[in-house]
Scaffold this motif. Structure first.
Motif, short mmCIF file in Angstrom:
data_model
loop_
_atom_site.label_atom_id
_atom_site.label_comp_id
_atom_site.label_asym_id
_atom_site.label_seq_id
_atom_site.Cartn_x
_atom_site.Cartn_y
_atom_site.Cartn_z
N GLY A 89 0.79 -1.22 0.00
CA GLY A 89 0.00 0.00 0.00
C GLY A 89 0.82 1.28 0.00
O GLY A 89 0.26 2.37 -0.05
N GLN A 90 2.12 1.16 0.03
CA GLN A 90 2.99 2.34 0.11
C GLN A 90 3.08 3.06 -1.23
O GLN A 90 2.99 2.45 -2.30
CB GLN A 90 4.39 1.92 0.56
N THR A 91 3.29 4.37 -1.16
CA THR A 91 3.52 5.18 -2.36
C THR A 91 5.01 5.52 -2.41
O THR A 91 5.60 5.92 -1.41
CB THR A 91 2.70 6.49 -2.30
N VAL A 92 5.60 5.32 -3.59
CA VAL A 92 7.02 5.66 -3.81
C VAL A 92 7.08 6.73 -4.88
O VAL A 92 6.20 6.83 -5.74
CB VAL A 92 7.86 4.42 -4.19
N PRO A 93 8.13 7.56 -4.86
CA PRO A 93 8.21 8.66 -5.83
C PRO A 93 8.49 8.18 -7.25
O PRO A 93 9.29 7.28 -7.47
CB PRO A 93 9.35 9.52 -5.30
N LYS A 150 -0.32 2.10 -10.36
CA LYS A 150 -0.46 1.01 -9.37
C LYS A 150 0.31 -0.20 -9.89
O LYS A 150 0.18 -0.58 -11.06
CB LYS A 150 -1.95 0.69 -9.22
N HIS A 151 1.11 -0.81 -9.01
CA HIS A 151 1.92 -1.98 -9.40
C HIS A 151 1.86 -3.03 -8.30
O HIS A 151 1.67 -2.71 -7.13
CB HIS A 151 3.38 -1.57 -9.62
N THR A 152 2.07 -4.29 -8.71
CA THR A 152 2.19 -5.37 -7.73
C THR A 152 3.60 -5.93 -7.78
O THR A 152 4.24 -5.96 -8.84
CB THR A 152 1.18 -6.51 -7.99
N LEU A 153 4.09 -6.36 -6.61
CA LEU A 153 5.40 -6.99 -6.47
C LEU A 153 5.23 -8.29 -5.69
O LEU A 153 4.47 -8.34 -4.73
CB LEU A 153 6.37 -6.09 -5.71
N GLN A 154 5.96 -9.32 -6.10
CA GLN A 154 5.95 -10.60 -5.40
C GLN A 154 7.29 -11.29 -5.64
O GLN A 154 7.85 -11.21 -6.72
CB GLN A 154 4.80 -11.46 -5.91
N LEU A 155 7.79 -11.96 -4.61
CA LEU A 155 9.03 -12.74 -4.73
C LEU A 155 8.70 -14.20 -4.94
O LEU A 155 7.73 -14.72 -4.39
CB LEU A 155 9.86 -12.61 -3.46
N LEU A 156 9.55 -14.88 -5.70
CA LEU A 156 9.46 -16.32 -5.90
C LEU A 156 10.88 -16.88 -5.88
O LEU A 156 11.74 -16.38 -6.61
CB LEU A 156 8.78 -16.63 -7.24
N MET A 157 11.11 -17.87 -5.05
CA MET A 157 12.44 -18.49 -5.00
C MET A 157 12.58 -19.53 -6.11
O MET A 157 11.65 -20.29 -6.38
CB MET A 157 12.66 -19.16 -3.64
N LYS A 176 1.78 -11.18 -2.37
CA LYS A 176 1.82 -10.15 -3.42
C LYS A 176 1.43 -8.82 -2.76
O LYS A 176 0.42 -8.74 -2.06
CB LYS A 176 0.84 -10.48 -4.54
N ILE A 177 2.28 -7.80 -2.94
CA ILE A 177 1.96 -6.49 -2.39
C ILE A 177 1.63 -5.52 -3.52
O ILE A 177 2.03 -5.74 -4.68
CB ILE A 177 3.10 -5.91 -1.52
N THR A 178 0.92 -4.47 -3.18
CA THR A 178 0.57 -3.41 -4.13
C THR A 178 1.27 -2.13 -3.69
O THR A 178 1.26 -1.79 -2.50
CB THR A 178 -0.95 -3.19 -4.16
#
Length: 152
Positions: A51-55, A123-130, A146-148
């Motif tokens: 839910g965070q906003t980045v510049p 708006k973007h989603t990020l997720q890690l996969l090993m 998965k985070i937004t």
């Protein structure tokens, strides 16, 4: 000759269910790769937060977390290790195939645990996969929630 009907007694149904379960458990899992991972291992994104906003217009740091498993570079086959893949704006890929390598599937095969990322506004989603030494998800698959995030 009298035609036999199928046995639908509770006992027959229970035996059939037990046989089907035993067959399913004995079959090799086609949903994950060949490299074992600890059952309690998990990955997480330490920053940014959900839910965070980045510049916009400048790179921001993304750091990767991993518990109960180690990080090793691509090509290094050591028990209970793998390396990170960052999935951007996509769902998890097939778990029994090599993880794609493109702008939505970033590979960190040198064993990196953080990166600088720049994304377009929105708006973007990020997720890690090993992945294992060959970029195939581990068994069981180890991935993060998965985070937004929002880029403004």
């Amino acid at each position: 000759m009298k035609k036999r009907s199928a046995d639908t007694s509770p006992r027959a149904r229970a035996l059939f269910a037990a046989a089907a379960l035993a067959t399913a458990l004995a079959a090799p899992c086609a949903f994950a790769g060949p490299t074992a991972a600890p059952a309690n291992a998990y990955a997480y994104i330490g920053y940014p937060n959900d839910g965070q906003t980045v510049p916009a217009g400048k790179p921001f740091k993304v750091w990767f977390g991993l518990r109960y498993m180690g990080v090793a570079p691509r090509g290094v086959k050591f028990p209970n290790t793998g390396h990170h893949h960052l999935l951007i704006d996509v769902d998890l890929p097939p778990m029994d195939q090599e993880i794609p390598s493109d702008r939505n599937h970033l590979h960190y095969g040198a064993g990196e645990t953080e990166t600088l990322l720049e994304l377009p506004p929105g708006k973007h989603t990020l997720q890690l996969l090993m992945g294992d030494d060959k970029h195939i998800p581990t068994n069981p698959p180890v991935y993060s929630k998965k985070i937004t995030i929002y880029v403004k």
